[in-house]
Structure formats: C-alpha cells, structure tokens
Design a protein around this motif. Structure first.
Motif, PDB file in Angstrom:
ATOM      1  N   PHE A   1      -9.567 -15.987   7.697  1.00  0.00           N
ATOM      2  CA  PHE A   1      -8.226 -15.835   8.253  1.00  0.00           C
ATOM      3  C   PHE A   1      -7.872 -14.351   8.350  1.00  0.00           C
ATOM      4  O   PHE A   1      -8.162 -13.561   7.450  1.00  0.00           O
ATOM      5  N   SER A   2      -7.237 -14.000   9.454  1.00  0.00           N
ATOM      6  CA  SER A   2      -6.817 -12.619   9.662  1.00  0.00           C
ATOM      7  C   SER A   2      -5.452 -12.642  10.328  1.00  0.00           C
ATOM      8  O   SER A   2      -4.742 -13.642  10.272  1.00  0.00           O
ATOM      9  N   GLY A   3      -5.080 -11.556  10.986  1.00  0.00           N
ATOM     10  CA  GLY A   3      -3.752 -11.556  11.609  1.00  0.00           C
ATOM     11  C   GLY A   3      -3.528 -10.351  12.477  1.00  0.00           C
ATOM     12  O   GLY A   3      -4.495  -9.718  12.896  1.00  0.00           O
ATOM     13  N   GLY A   4      -2.261 -10.016  12.627  1.00  0.00           N
ATOM     14  CA  GLY A   4      -1.036 -10.341  11.945  1.00  0.00           C
ATOM     15  C   GLY A   4      -1.176 -10.505  10.430  1.00  0.00           C
ATOM     16  O   GLY A   4      -2.135 -10.113   9.825  1.00  0.00           O
TER      17      GLY A   4
ATOM     18  N   ASP B   1     -14.501 -17.765   3.868  1.00  0.00           N
ATOM     19  CA  ASP B   1     -14.788 -16.333   3.760  1.00  0.00           C
ATOM     20  C   ASP B   1     -13.500 -15.641   3.307  1.00  0.00           C
ATOM     21  O   ASP B   1     -12.833 -16.122   2.404  1.00  0.00           O
ATOM     22  N   ARG B   2     -13.096 -14.578   3.951  1.00  0.00           N
ATOM     23  CA  ARG B   2     -11.922 -13.815   3.533  1.00  0.00           C
ATOM     24  C   ARG B   2     -10.629 -14.379   4.119  1.00  0.00           C
ATOM     25  O   ARG B   2     -10.586 -14.825   5.263  1.00  0.00           O
ATOM     26  N   LEU B   3      -9.588 -14.279   3.321  1.00  0.00           N
ATOM     27  CA  LEU B   3      -8.225 -14.427   3.801  1.00  0.00           C
ATOM     28  C   LEU B   3      -7.613 -13.044   3.669  1.00  0.00           C
ATOM     29  O   LEU B   3      -7.322 -12.578   2.569  1.00  0.00           O
ATOM     30  N   MET B   4      -7.437 -12.360   4.804  1.00  0.00           N
ATOM     31  CA  MET B   4      -6.918 -10.999   4.793  1.00  0.00           C
ATOM     32  C   MET B   4      -5.395 -11.012   4.665  1.00  0.00           C
ATOM     33  O   MET B   4      -4.716 -11.823   5.302  1.00  0.00           O
ATOM     34  N   THR B   5      -4.861 -10.125   3.837  1.00  0.00           N
ATOM     35  CA  THR B   5      -3.413 -10.042   3.657  1.00  0.00           C
ATOM     36  C   THR B   5      -3.029  -8.626   3.275  1.00  0.00           C
ATOM     37  O   THR B   5      -3.822  -7.890   2.676  1.00  0.00           O
ATOM     38  N   ASN B   6      -1.800  -8.245   3.627  1.00  0.00           N
ATOM     39  CA  ASN B   6      -1.317  -6.945   3.156  1.00  0.00           C
ATOM     40  C   ASN B   6      -0.628  -7.067   1.808  1.00  0.00           C
ATOM     41  O   ASN B   6      -0.254  -6.056   1.210  1.00  0.00           O
ATOM     42  N   ALA B   7      -0.440  -8.301   1.327  1.00  0.00           N
ATOM     43  CA  ALA B   7       0.087  -8.595  -0.017  1.00  0.00           C
ATOM     44  C   ALA B   7       1.527  -8.143  -0.226  1.00  0.00           C
ATOM     45  O   ALA B   7       2.044  -8.211  -1.341  1.00  0.00           O
TER      46      ALA B   7
ATOM     47  N   ALA C   1      -8.578 -11.020   0.260  1.00  0.00           N
ATOM     48  CA  ALA C   1      -8.830  -9.608   0.565  1.00  0.00           C
ATOM     49  C   ALA C   1      -7.527  -8.900   0.912  1.00  0.00           C
ATOM     50  O   ALA C   1      -6.825  -9.299   1.852  1.00  0.00           O
ATOM     51  N   VAL C   2      -7.207  -7.870   0.149  1.00  0.00           N
ATOM     52  CA  VAL C   2      -5.963  -7.136   0.312  1.00  0.00           C
ATOM     53  C   VAL C   2      -6.225  -5.840   1.062  1.00  0.00           C
ATOM     54  O   VAL C   2      -7.015  -4.999   0.615  1.00  0.00           O
TER      55      VAL C   2
ATOM     56  N   ILE D   1     -10.346  -5.442  -2.287  1.00  0.00           N
ATOM     57  CA  ILE D   1      -9.480  -4.501  -1.588  1.00  0.00           C
ATOM     58  C   ILE D   1     -10.261  -3.924  -0.416  1.00  0.00           C
ATOM     59  O   ILE D   1     -11.381  -3.440  -0.585  1.00  0.00           O
ATOM     60  N   VAL D   2      -9.671  -4.020   0.761  1.00  0.00           N
ATOM     61  CA  VAL D   2     -10.267  -3.448   1.965  1.00  0.00           C
ATOM     62  C   VAL D   2      -9.441  -2.224   2.337  1.00  0.00           C
ATOM     63  O   VAL D   2      -8.248  -2.331   2.641  1.00  0.00           O
ATOM     64  N   SER D   3     -10.072  -1.064   2.275  1.00  0.00           N
ATOM     65  CA  SER D   3      -9.368   0.191   2.466  1.00  0.00           C
ATOM     66  C   SER D   3      -9.961   0.945   3.650  1.00  0.00           C
ATOM     67  O   SER D   3     -11.134   1.321   3.631  1.00  0.00           O
ATOM     68  N   VAL D   4      -9.154   1.125   4.682  1.00  0.00           N
ATOM     69  CA  VAL D   4      -9.604   1.852   5.873  1.00  0.00           C
ATOM     70  C   VAL D   4      -9.474   3.348   5.603  1.00  0.00           C
ATOM     71  O   VAL D   4      -8.418   3.822   5.169  1.00  0.00           O
ATOM     72  N   LEU D   5     -10.545   4.062   5.838  1.00  0.00           N
ATOM     73  CA  LEU D   5     -10.532   5.501   5.609  1.00  0.00           C
ATOM     74  C   LEU D   5      -9.553   6.193   6.556  1.00  0.00           C
ATOM     75  O   LEU D   5      -9.274   5.702   7.654  1.00  0.00           O
ATOM     76  N   GLY D   6      -9.059   7.326   6.114  1.00  0.00           N
ATOM     77  CA  GLY D   6      -8.164   8.098   6.955  1.00  0.00           C
ATOM     78  C   GLY D   6      -8.901   8.779   8.096  1.00  0.00           C
ATOM     79  O   GLY D   6     -10.126   8.729   8.197  1.00  0.00           O
TER      80      GLY D   6
END
Length: 329
Positions: free
Chosen positions: A57-60, A84-90, A116-117, A149-154
């Motif tokens: 699951f992803s989004g939004g 698999d992953r449920l993506m969320t911004n928590a 996955a946050v 935790i999924v962290s996108v690099l700057g």
C-alpha cells in the motif's frame, strides 16, 4: 546481460491521493481522488489468479482510507497472499483515539507486513508524533519487529541525521550509523537481545532504508554525474503493478509511475489485458528486457545529445518518458 519480460509479483494499491503533508519532493497527482474498493477487490482476485503473490500500500496517505485498507487486507488473506510494505507518514492522525482506532482496524484485519514510515527532512513531521505512532502500533500489535524507516536523501545526498537523531531520542533509543549513513534506530533491549543471540521482537530495532532523491531532469545538477547508472532491469522495486487512486495501473512504483509511457491500463481492464499491453510497450520493454543502458548507447550512436551524465536510472527513465525518447526494442 539481458533482462526478462515484465512479470509482476506484487500489486501496490494507492487508495487515495489525499495527504496531510505537502512534501517538496512528492510528485503525486493530488487530483486522482480515491480508488473504488469494489474494483480494487476484483482486480486483486484477478491478479492472484495470474500469479501475483503479494500486496503493498502506498499513496497519498493510505491511513486516510482505512476502510479500503481493511477490505483489501481481508481479501488478500482469503486469497492466500503475502503483505509487503504499508507506507505511511505516521503523522496523519489528530487524536490518540483516531490513531488507535485506525491502527486496530488494520492490525485486526490481519496485516502482518512491514509498516514503513517515511521520515526525513522532506516530510518534516514532528518526531514526537511519529514516535507516538510507532509506540501505539507496537502496543496494539504486541511486536516491535515490523517497522522500517524509509528516508529520502536530500538534494545534496545527506540523510537527515539531525531529524533521525530526534526521532531516536523520542523513542528512548539510539541512532546506529555506519559508513556515515544512518542504519537503524535501536533501544537497549534490542542491543541486549542481539548480544544474547535472541530475536523475539521484544526490542525496538528499526532498520533505516535510505533512498536517493531523483531530481526532475530539468533541475540544476541532475545531469552532472561523474558516471552513468548501472542497468538493473528494475529488479529491486520493479515487477509490480501500481494501482493509482483513479484506477490507472502503472508498471513502476517510482516517482515516474504517472507517466503515460509507464501506464498499462485501468484496473477494470483486468490482469491479463494489462500484462499483455505492458509487455508490448516500448518503455516497459526497454526497462525490463533491453536495459536502459542499451537505450542510452543507442541514442548516442544516433547522435542524440544527452544533457550530461546521471547515475540515477529512475531519473533517466523519467527523462525518456518526458521527452518521448522511446526506442523500439
């Protein structure tokens, strides 16, 4: 080494384009509304018959469509599929009661995949809010071993270390780093369990997945790499069907998955028709069969002037779509 024909093993549902955040790196089309549950369930069953064996699951923000999540989770279990992953911004919740109710509904429905946050400088959530989400999810589920935790690099390649340190402190834990990159958030109980060779999920031990920021091809610096990307035939995140909130289905779960060149149909078309169409699409065949490195070399041999070099294969794929630089396989 050539790749293989597109063969999806996972379907990812983005049930809504709504989100409580407005992140600078996000390219989600906020106008796509909400995916119809009945159509999604029919498509899921069709995908399972075709060989798809897992759901994500992803989004939004997926938790803003909690009823959809519950319905699909229950159906997936009935079909014998994995999660698999449920993506969320928590940080989508406003009250503790709202948080507990949504988490309980998803957990009680049977979701046992990875929670996955998304957490980094781009998202900018309050670390205390995210920590409260993680603690409550752990309390309700009775486990601390299902977070990521999924962290996108700057833009400059940094990994939001200050923000991750704040989250670690809010969780009464420590940020574990190696090679200059954050690798995990781990508390004392998890450290002791590791020393004793135990892995019972009682300690908080959250791996951190850092992924590169893929800039739009027009961005300054997007083409200033010192090397070209290595072909991967989308073996990592690829071989998925990504169902957007409007029902369109892409063959990519990356930021370019709304490009028409990567959209193979609508969930109402059914799995077989989407797969047949996808395997005939030039962009899809280039990604999964030929390799985008071969496409690049072909363009250069025909005298096409490229803007520079990039080590980011997804950014190159997006550029091909944007410019209509499709090469027949």
């Amino acid at each position: 080494m050539p790749g293989n024909p597109f063969s999806p093993r996972e379907v990812i549902f983005a049930p809504t384009s709504s989100c409580n955040l407005s992140c600078g790196h996000c390219r989600v089309d906020r106008s796509k509304g909400t995916l119809r549950t009945e159509e999604a369930l029919a498509f899921l069953s069709d995908c399972a018959s075709g060989g798809v064996d897992r759901v994500g699951f992803s989004g939004g923000e997926p938790f803003l469509a909690a009823d959809f999540l519950v319905a699909v989770i229950r159906s997936a279990l009935d079909l014998g599929l994995y999660f698999d992953r449920l993506m969320t911004n928590a940080a989508w919740w406003n009250t503790e009661e709202e948080l507990a109710a949504a988490l309980s509904s998803v957990i009680d429905a049977g979701f046992d995949g990875t929670l996955a946050v998304s957490f980094d400088d781009w998202h900018g959530q309050n670390p205390g809010t995210v920590a409260a989400f993680i603690r409550e999810a752990g309390r309700i589920s009775g486990r601390n071993d299902w977070f990521e935790i999924v962290s996108v690099l700057g833009r400059s390649g940094d990994a939001s270390p200050k923000r991750l340190e704040e989250l670690a402190r809010a969780l009464d834990s420590k940020l574990v780093s190696s090679d200059g990159m954050p690798r995990a958030i781990r508390n004392e109980a998890a450290r002791r369990n590791r020393e004793l060779g135990m892995d019972d999920g009682s300690g908080l031990d959250i791996p951190i997945l850092t992924i590169p920021f893929s800039p739009p091809s027009a961005d300054t610096g997007a083409w200033k790499g010192d090397r070209w990307f290595a072909d991967d035939w989308c073996e990592g995140p690829g071989n998925v069907l990504y169902a957007h909130p409007d029902g369109s289905v892409a063959v990519c779960c990356g930021f370019a998955n709304e490009r028409p060149e990567l959209v193979a149909g609508h969930i109402r078309d059914g799995y077989a028709a989407i797969l047949e169409r996808a395997r005939a699409m030039p962009q899809v065949r280039a990604c999964y069969e030929r390799g985008l490195g071969a496409v690049r070399k072909d363009l250069e041999s025909r005298g096409v002037a490229l803007p520079g070099k990039t080590a980011d294969i997804c950014q190159f794929c997006d550029w091909l779509c944007e410019r209509g630089m499709l090469v027949k396989p």
